[in-house]
Write a protein that holds these residues in place. Structure first.
Motif, PDB file in Angstrom:
ATOM      1  N   VAL A   1       0.839  -1.207   0.000  1.00 22.53           N
ATOM      2  CA  VAL A   1       0.000   0.000   0.000  1.00 22.53           C
ATOM      3  C   VAL A   1       0.875   1.259   0.000  1.00 22.53           C
ATOM      4  O   VAL A   1       0.524   2.269  -0.611  1.00 22.53           O
ATOM      5  N   THR A   2       2.050   1.168   0.644  1.00 17.86           N
ATOM      6  CA  THR A   2       2.931   2.358   0.643  1.00 17.86           C
ATOM      7  C   THR A   2       3.433   2.657  -0.777  1.00 17.86           C
ATOM      8  O   THR A   2       3.728   3.799  -1.087  1.00 17.86           O
ATOM      9  N   PHE A   3       3.505   1.662  -1.620  1.00 15.98           N
ATOM     10  CA  PHE A   3       3.905   1.902  -3.012  1.00 15.98           C
ATOM     11  C   PHE A   3       2.870   2.819  -3.693  1.00 15.98           C
ATOM     12  O   PHE A   3       3.211   3.648  -4.516  1.00 15.98           O
ATOM     13  N   HIS A   4       1.614   2.585  -3.351  1.00 10.51           N
ATOM     14  CA  HIS A   4       0.518   3.318  -3.996  1.00 10.51           C
ATOM     15  C   HIS A   4       0.240   4.669  -3.334  1.00 10.51           C
ATOM     16  O   HIS A   4      -0.133   5.619  -4.005  1.00 10.51           O
ATOM     17  N   LEU A   5       0.371   4.727  -2.025  1.00 16.16           N
ATOM     18  CA  LEU A   5      -0.058   5.932  -1.321  1.00 16.16           C
ATOM     19  C   LEU A   5       1.087   6.659  -0.615  1.00 16.16           C
ATOM     20  O   LEU A   5       0.884   7.720  -0.038  1.00 16.16           O
ATOM     21  N   GLY A   6       2.279   6.080  -0.662  1.00 10.34           N
ATOM     22  CA  GLY A   6       3.383   6.594   0.153  1.00 10.34           C
ATOM     23  C   GLY A   6       3.886   7.969  -0.221  1.00 10.34           C
ATOM     24  O   GLY A   6       4.509   8.653   0.593  1.00 10.34           O
ATOM     25  N   SER A   7       3.632   8.415  -1.444  1.00  6.84           N
ATOM     26  CA  SER A   7       4.171   9.718  -1.851  1.00  6.84           C
ATOM     27  C   SER A   7       3.354  10.862  -1.279  1.00  6.84           C
ATOM     28  O   SER A   7       3.770  12.016  -1.336  1.00  6.84           O
ATOM     29  N   GLY A   8       2.202  10.526  -0.756  1.00  3.89           N
ATOM     30  CA  GLY A   8       1.316  11.576  -0.256  1.00  3.89           C
ATOM     31  C   GLY A   8       0.415  12.118  -1.343  1.00  3.89           C
ATOM     32  O   GLY A   8      -0.484  12.906  -1.093  1.00  3.89           O
ATOM     33  N   VAL A   9       0.652  11.705  -2.577  1.00  7.45           N
ATOM     34  CA  VAL A   9      -0.192  12.122  -3.705  1.00  7.45           C
ATOM     35  C   VAL A   9      -0.949  10.894  -4.186  1.00  7.45           C
ATOM     36  O   VAL A   9      -0.356   9.826  -4.370  1.00  7.45           O
ATOM     37  N   ARG A  10      -2.239  11.055  -4.375  1.00  2.00           N
ATOM     38  CA  ARG A  10      -3.015   9.913  -4.866  1.00  2.00           C
ATOM     39  C   ARG A  10      -2.686   9.619  -6.330  1.00  2.00           C
ATOM     40  O   ARG A  10      -2.412  10.516  -7.094  1.00  2.00           O
ATOM     41  N   ASN A  11      -2.756   8.342  -6.670  1.00  3.38           N
ATOM     42  CA  ASN A  11      -2.552   7.938  -8.064  1.00  3.38           C
ATOM     43  C   ASN A  11      -1.253   8.516  -8.622  1.00  3.38           C
ATOM     44  O   ASN A  11      -1.268   9.362  -9.514  1.00  3.38           O
ATOM     45  N   ASP A  12      -0.169   8.049  -8.081  1.00  2.00           N
ATOM     46  CA  ASP A  12       1.140   8.580  -8.443  1.00  2.00           C
ATOM     47  C   ASP A  12       1.962   7.461  -9.108  1.00  2.00           C
ATOM     48  O   ASP A  12       2.772   6.797  -8.458  1.00  2.00           O
ATOM     49  N   PRO A  13       1.755   7.236 -10.402  1.00  2.00           N
ATOM     50  CA  PRO A  13       2.457   6.127 -11.071  1.00  2.00           C
ATOM     51  C   PRO A  13       3.978   6.271 -11.017  1.00  2.00           C
ATOM     52  O   PRO A  13       4.699   5.276 -11.008  1.00  2.00           O
ATOM     53  N   GLY A  14       4.465   7.500 -10.979  1.00  3.17           N
ATOM     54  CA  GLY A  14       5.905   7.718 -10.913  1.00  3.17           C
ATOM     55  C   GLY A  14       6.486   7.151  -9.621  1.00  3.17           C
ATOM     56  O   GLY A  14       7.529   6.481  -9.621  1.00  3.17           O
ATOM     57  N   TYR A  15       5.802   7.422  -8.520  1.00  6.00           N
ATOM     58  CA  TYR A  15       6.263   6.914  -7.218  1.00  6.00           C
ATOM     59  C   TYR A  15       6.144   5.398  -7.173  1.00  6.00           C
ATOM     60  O   TYR A  15       7.058   4.709  -6.717  1.00  6.00           O
ATOM     61  N   LEU A  16       5.028   4.889  -7.677  1.00  2.00           N
ATOM     62  CA  LEU A  16       4.833   3.425  -7.712  1.00  2.00           C
ATOM     63  C   LEU A  16       5.953   2.767  -8.518  1.00  2.00           C
ATOM     64  O   LEU A  16       6.552   1.772  -8.082  1.00  2.00           O
ATOM     65  N   GLY A  17       6.261   3.341  -9.676  1.00  2.00           N
ATOM     66  CA  GLY A  17       7.298   2.779 -10.542  1.00  2.00           C
ATOM     67  C   GLY A  17       8.652   2.755  -9.854  1.00  2.00           C
ATOM     68  O   GLY A  17       9.399   1.773  -9.954  1.00  2.00           O
ATOM     69  N   GLN A  18       8.958   3.839  -9.138  1.00  4.64           N
ATOM     70  CA  GLN A  18      10.245   3.884  -8.440  1.00  4.64           C
ATOM     71  C   GLN A  18      10.292   2.852  -7.313  1.00  4.64           C
ATOM     72  O   GLN A  18      11.318   2.187  -7.116  1.00  4.64           O
ATOM     73  N   CYS A  19       9.188   2.719  -6.582  1.00  5.21           N
ATOM     74  CA  CYS A  19       9.154   1.733  -5.486  1.00  5.21           C
ATOM     75  C   CYS A  19       9.353   0.308  -6.028  1.00  5.21           C
ATOM     76  O   CYS A  19      10.066  -0.499  -5.429  1.00  5.21           O
ATOM     77  N   ILE A  20       8.704   0.018  -7.153  1.00  7.54           N
ATOM     78  CA  ILE A  20       8.857  -1.323  -7.741  1.00  7.54           C
ATOM     79  C   ILE A  20      10.317  -1.537  -8.154  1.00  7.54           C
ATOM     80  O   ILE A  20      10.898  -2.592  -7.905  1.00  7.54           O
ATOM     81  N   ALA A  21      10.894  -0.524  -8.763  1.00  9.49           N
ATOM     82  CA  ALA A  21      12.308  -0.627  -9.156  1.00  9.49           C
ATOM     83  C   ALA A  21      13.175  -0.836  -7.921  1.00  9.49           C
ATOM     84  O   ALA A  21      14.045  -1.717  -7.901  1.00  9.49           O
ATOM     85  N   ASP A  22      12.924  -0.062  -6.878  1.00  6.11           N
ATOM     86  CA  ASP A  22      13.690  -0.197  -5.627  1.00  6.11           C
ATOM     87  C   ASP A  22      13.587  -1.615  -5.076  1.00  6.11           C
ATOM     88  O   ASP A  22      14.569  -2.191  -4.603  1.00  6.11           O
ATOM     89  N   LEU A  23      12.379  -2.161  -5.122  1.00  7.98           N
ATOM     90  CA  LEU A  23      12.154  -3.507  -4.560  1.00  7.98           C
ATOM     91  C   LEU A  23      13.004  -4.548  -5.291  1.00  7.98           C
ATOM     92  O   LEU A  23      13.459  -5.521  -4.690  1.00  7.98           O
TER      93      LEU A  23
END
Lengths: 311, 304
Positions: free
Chosen positions: A205-227
């Motif tokens: 869930v932090t991948f999706h909501l962790g940036s503090g901005v809803r629907n943030d594909p950029g943040y999600l993409g970076q988290c997946i890469a980090d993982l």
């Protein structure tokens, strides 16, 4: 093992095992295996055998007595949203034949999933002996025996304090079996995103909501890469057989059928090919770009040695 | 005094939520409706961001449309047949139409259940008022289509109000279920229809999208003309720097380009709207369609 299984295993050994586990090319040393092997066939079980063979055979990856972790993106119902079970069964069979000491299913796979394959019954003896991290079932909740907390990940941009399956760091060989399909937020889900199946729901869930901005594909993409910095799969065998091109990841969505099994050791390359399957460029998929920038793999398919085979 | 006021506000909010929660649970079929069946677990309600606990991926889209809560329940019979029901309560009826339209775009629509429904072999979904309902059947034995249909009708009847379609849709008078018009409320939804960029290059808050006569048609509405112009300029800049698009060229009140399949895209600003047409075939000429859209928008805005 009863006689029926012995006969089956023996025939399998001849048909797929001996040939696949031993690549004559290796005798000559310094063999360059393809980065990606793409096999087109309507028999996904055989296509998987052939793909692994082209990569050097299962023994390039699995030695006798090793422990194997499987991550299979199986938890979906609609056609085109889960990898064909024949691909996973073929990989289980190859690992079994290679003498794996234990095979651990890192994210829970239901019996219904295996039953979708006509090869289910003849692989029952392998499935019965699989170890399964049962608690890693959606929505997975942290427990100390199955999960571990990683407070930091080397070189990660955003991701920290993740709850991830302990076993992924313990197994000798880690095999990922994704399907290359559409995803609403990340556009493509494939090898890179499949890694989220190792984490608890709280972490995901932090991948999706962790940036503090809803629907943030950029943040999600970076988290997946980090993982994907935590552990790179030793082998990825991806389903590009039949997949949804919209309304992912659950579907129902428009289906595209290519009858392709794609194998390689580079999850970025696998996903770059997946982007093409969705009629996109690797550049379009932010997860691929971010993973490439972290040095996880190559996104430029023209720089890769790709073996394409039809069987 | 201030503390008492805060407590009172808190209690009102809490009471509102409890009442709303009870309402959605009342929509669930009771066991008397399902003779011989049992609930495998108590119904579960997920509110707001807890939706991620129910949906393994894809929750973002529901949240973009304005998700409030969902109740989910599983039933099983002695033969191990299973029925799962999910009733999503969105913030309003247009949002329910929107999530129905985007998630069911691959399935045929009919008026069989609720306002509009999509029916597959083991699956019924429909929207009515602010509810989006999915019933699915998984079975080891057989599919009981009449039972699933009965349950769908039962839920639809319990939802008293029909709710309204999005104003944008009503404005264009495209309520024929045979023409699947998708209501978009953000860039995730747009990306599910036609992918431009993971960033919100059109500053999209509400739009209609449909596929007709060899092209995709997307009409984005903005609060005023200046916002539409801003979105036009911003999207042109993004598309120009995106390697997926080529041949970016000025066009009447907008620009054109080609996507990576060589398909022509034409974008025009008309009053407080952007019209985006994507040819799905190189032989399609978009100009007559764009002129048609322009006329429709001008009729709506009263500029003609």
């Amino acid at each position: 093992m009863d006689r029926r299984h012995f006969v089956y295993r023996s025939s399998g050994l001849i048909a797929g095992g001996l040939l696949l586990n031993f690549t004559p090319l290796r005798l000559f040393g310094n063999v360059e295996y393809p980065d990606l092997c793409i096999v087109k066939s309507s028999d996904y079980y055989k296509a998987t055998f052939r793909a692994v063979h082209e990569l050097g055979g299962i023994k390039r990856f699995v030695t006798s007595g090793s422990s194997i972790g499987f991550l299979i993106n199986s938890n979906f119902e609609e056609l085109g949203t889960y990898p064909q079970p024949d691909i996973a069964l073929a990989m289980l069979f190859l690992c079994w034949e290679a003498g794996a000491r234990e095979i651990v299913i890192l994210q829970s796979v239901s019996e219904n999933y295996w039953r979708r394959s006509k090869n289910f019954e003849k692989h029952h003896y392998i499935i019965d002996e699989l170890k399964q991290v049962d608690k890693n079932e959606h929505p997975a909740v942290f427990n100390e025996s199955d999960f571990v907390v990683l407070e930091t990940i080397n070189d990660a941009i955003h991701l920290k304090n993740i709850e991830i399956i302990r076993k992924v760091s313990e197994v000798d060989v880690f095999i990922s079996i994704p399907i290359l399909k559409h995803h609403t937020t990340s556009i493509l889900t494939g090898a890179l995103k499949n890694m989220m199946g190792l984490c608890t729901r709280k972490t995901n869930v932090t991948f999706h909501l962790g940036s503090g901005v809803r629907n943030d594909p950029g943040y999600l993409g970076q988290c997946i890469a980090d993982l994907n910095l935590v552990r790179k799969p030793d082998l990825v065998v991806a389903d590009a057989v039949e997949f949804i091109t919209g309304n992912g990841p659950d579907g129902p969505g428009p289906l595209k059928k290519l009858d392709l099994v794609v194998a390689g050791t580079d999850p970025v390359a696998i996903d770059a090919f997946g982007a093409k399957c969705l009629d996109m460029e690797p550049d379009d998929i932010i997860t691929i770009k971010r993973a490439y920038q972290l040095g996880i793999g190559e996104m430029d398919l023209s720089k890769l040695k790709i073996s394409e085979i039809q069987v | 005094m201030r503390a008492a006021f805060s407590i009172m506000i808190f209690l009102i909010i809490l009471l509102t939520q409890i009442v709303a929660g009870q309402e959605i649970e009342k929509l669930i079929p009771t066991l008397s409706d399902l003779e011989g069946w049992k609930m495998t677990a108590e119904p579960k309600v997920y509110i707001g961001d807890n939706l991620f606990d129910l949906i393994d991926g894809g929750a973002d889209l529901y949240l973009e449309y304005g998700f409030d809560r969902v109740v989910t329940v599983h039933y099983a019979d002695p033969a191990l047949n299973n029925i799962q029901i999910e009733i999503y309560e969105m913030i309003d009826a247009p949002s329910a139409y929107g999530i129905f339209s985007i998630t069911q775009q691959a399935v045929e629509w009919s008026k069989q259940y609720g306002n509009l429904s999509a029916v597959k072999e083991e699956y019924i979904s429909f929207w009515k008022n602010k509810y989006y309902v999915i019933l699915s059947w998984s079975s080891r034995q057989h599919l009981d289509e009449p039972l699933l249909a009965k349950l769908a009708n039962m839920i639809a009847q319990k939802i008293a109000e029909k709710g309204t379609y999005p104003d944008l849709l009503l404005g264009f008078q495209v309520l024929d279920p045979g023409r699947k018009v998708i209501f978009l409320k953000g860039n995730l939804a747009l990306s599910n229809f036609y992918y431009f960029d993971y960033r919100d290059i059109f500053m999209l808050r509400e739009a209609l999208a449909c596929n007709l006569e060899g092209h995709n048609r997307i009409i984005v509405k903005y609060p005023d003309q200046s916002k539409a112009l801003e979105a036009l300029a911003g999207s042109k800049q993004s598309i120009t720097s995106n390697r997926r698009f080529t041949d970016v060229t000025m066009a009447f009140q907008g620009f054109s380009c080609k996507d990576n399949k060589g398909n022509l895209i034409l974008i025009r600003q008309i009053e407080n709207y952007l019209a985006i047409l994507v040819a799905l075939d190189n032989s399609i000429s978009l100009i007559p369609y764009m002129d048609d859209v322009t006329q429709k928008i001008e009729n709506i805005t009263g500029n003609r």
